[in-house]
Design an enzyme around this catalytic site. Structure first.
Site, mmCIF file in Angstrom:
data_model
loop_
_atom_site.group_PDB
_atom_site.id
_atom_site.type_symbol
_atom_site.label_atom_id
_atom_site.label_comp_id
_atom_site.label_asym_id
_atom_site.label_seq_id
_atom_site.Cartn_x
_atom_site.Cartn_y
_atom_site.Cartn_z
ATOM 1 N N GLY A 1 0.804 -1.219 0.000
ATOM 2 C CA GLY A 1 0.000 0.000 0.000
ATOM 3 C C GLY A 1 0.829 1.258 0.000
ATOM 4 O O GLY A 1 2.010 1.262 -0.349
ATOM 5 N N ASP A 24 -3.155 -11.387 -4.033
ATOM 6 C CA ASP A 24 -2.614 -10.037 -3.844
ATOM 7 C C ASP A 24 -2.864 -9.566 -2.410
ATOM 8 O O ASP A 24 -3.076 -8.381 -2.144
ATOM 9 C CB ASP A 24 -3.219 -9.050 -4.845
ATOM 10 C CG ASP A 24 -2.359 -7.811 -5.077
ATOM 11 O OD1 ASP A 24 -1.172 -7.824 -4.683
ATOM 12 O OD2 ASP A 24 -2.869 -6.821 -5.643
#
Length: 390
Positions: free
Chosen positions: A69, A286
């Protein structure tokens, strides 16, 4: 003394259906598969599967194990993978990678987290590099990373056709793939370049260009996120027809699906209908990566965190909602990713291979037991994940 476990009366999907069988596990490996195996109580443990499905543990080829992220600023950094989430989701092998952020997320952290997951009972490999070019490495080069670091199996997650990528040239892609390939040949590893594909108009053109202008085989590139939209899926079908593997991402959100992304299970069915072989398609979660939704101007609309549980969920959805035959859907999350990455001991229930196994209740289509490297990590839904002693 090696731990010995006999699993009796299981409907074995290896992933090919073997019918009702007994499976004997000795140490970390599958020792025997037969119709009737007996084990004296003093030699080990016997578990009666009572007709439950016995399957290989899932192989997740893209997990941001040390967190990912950051596209929404520092506060949007995602947490690292909890091994309990992997085990409860039936995932016994993960491949860790960095993503967009290779500054505050490092290969040292990735390596350390992989070793922690191994100590907690599951198998973890990693990729050197990240989205960016030049490739970040641990030892100074792709070749030495793959050859000298035991759990580094290739390069990834290298980004193309994405506004967050370094927009690598054809020659850069060829050089990276060549270095990974040679190192893989010399070390007995896959040496595959795992490729993040964005929704840019170039799609897979950089990979086709690299393959057509070099001696690098198409299988040296392993593109993921191929279910972003119909156009990218069509490019993926072309890639499969050329002999390559493609990967669909199972983590998503309603907001991202509303932009045109396809569920992995639906993309699998559509690709089959367009002539792609199911032997060359895979799912990955993912997990711990950021699920970003950008507008056409490149501004971030929303961001969430990928879930490793989505891998089994999409496998189940492929069977129940898309009508894909069970053993075919199973190979997409077991055998196929193991083959794509050169993980020879993973993804199958075969004598001599690693004893990574899950038991699934066929009535509820739920995981009840998980074995990783010959040891039960979940029994009757109760986690037994190893605690690391200090």
């Amino acid at each position: 003394m090696s731990q010995i476990t006999l699993i009796k009366n299981a409907n074995v999907f290896a992933p090919r259906s073997l019918g009702r069988c007994d499976v004997l596990v000795a140490g970390e490996r599958v020792a025997k598969i037969d119709q009737n195996i007996d084990l004296p109580d003093y030699l080990g443990q016997t578990v009666d599967a009572d007709g439950a499905w016995l399957m290989p543990g899932l192989v997740d080829s893209l997990v941001h194990i040390s967190g990912g992220g950051g596209e929404g600023g520092f506060a949007s950094r995602t947490p690292e993978l909890d091994v309990r989430d992997a085990v409860s989701s039936g995932v016994t092998t993960v491949v860790g990678a960095l993503g967009t952020d290779a500054i505050t997320r490092t290969l040292n952290e990735l390596f350390g987290k992989a070793k922690a997951l191994e100590a907690q009972g599951i198998t973890c490999f990693i990729q050197t590099g990240s989205y960016q070019v030049p490739v970040n490495t641990l030892t100074g080069s792709v070749r030495s990373d793959v050859m000298l670091v035991d759990n580094i199996i290739g390069v990834g997650e290298l980004a193309i056709s994405d506004h967050r990528s370094s927009h690598p040239s054809r020659d850069e892609l060829i050089r990276i793939a060549a270095d990974a390939r040679v190192a893989g040949l010399l070390s007995g590893k896959g040496g595959v370049v795992s490729v993040h594909v964005g929704d840019g108009p170039g799609r897979l053109s950089p990979l086709f260009d690299a393959v057509e202008n070099s001696e690098i085989p198409v299988t040296q590139f392993y593109p993921t996120h191929m279910n972003r939209n119909d156009a990218l899926l069509a490019h993926g079908v072309r890639f499969v027809r050329a002999g390559g593997f493609i990967d669909f991402t199972t983590s998503t959100t309603p907001e991202i699906l509303a932009t045109g992304e396809l569920r992995a299970s639906r993309a699998l069915r559509m690709a089959q209908e367009q002539g792609a072989s199911i032997d060359q398609m895979t799912f990955s979660s993912d997990a711990q990566g950021s699920l970003t939704n950008f507008c056409e101007q490149g501004e971030l609309r929303d961001i969430e965190v990928g879930s490793i549980a989505s891998l089994f969920d999409e496998f189940r959805r492929a069977v129940q909602d898309e009508g894909i035959e069970l053993s075919q859907a199973l190979q997409v999350v077991t055998l196929n990713p193991a083959r794509a990455l050169g993980l020879k001991r993973k993804g199958q229930i075969v004598t001599g291979r690693d004893a990574d196994l899950i038991l699934v209740d066929p009535d509820r289509f739920q995981i009840t037991h998980v074995m990783a490297r010959g040891r039960w990590q979940m029994v009757d839904h109760q986690l037994r994940v190893a605690r690391v002693s200090v």
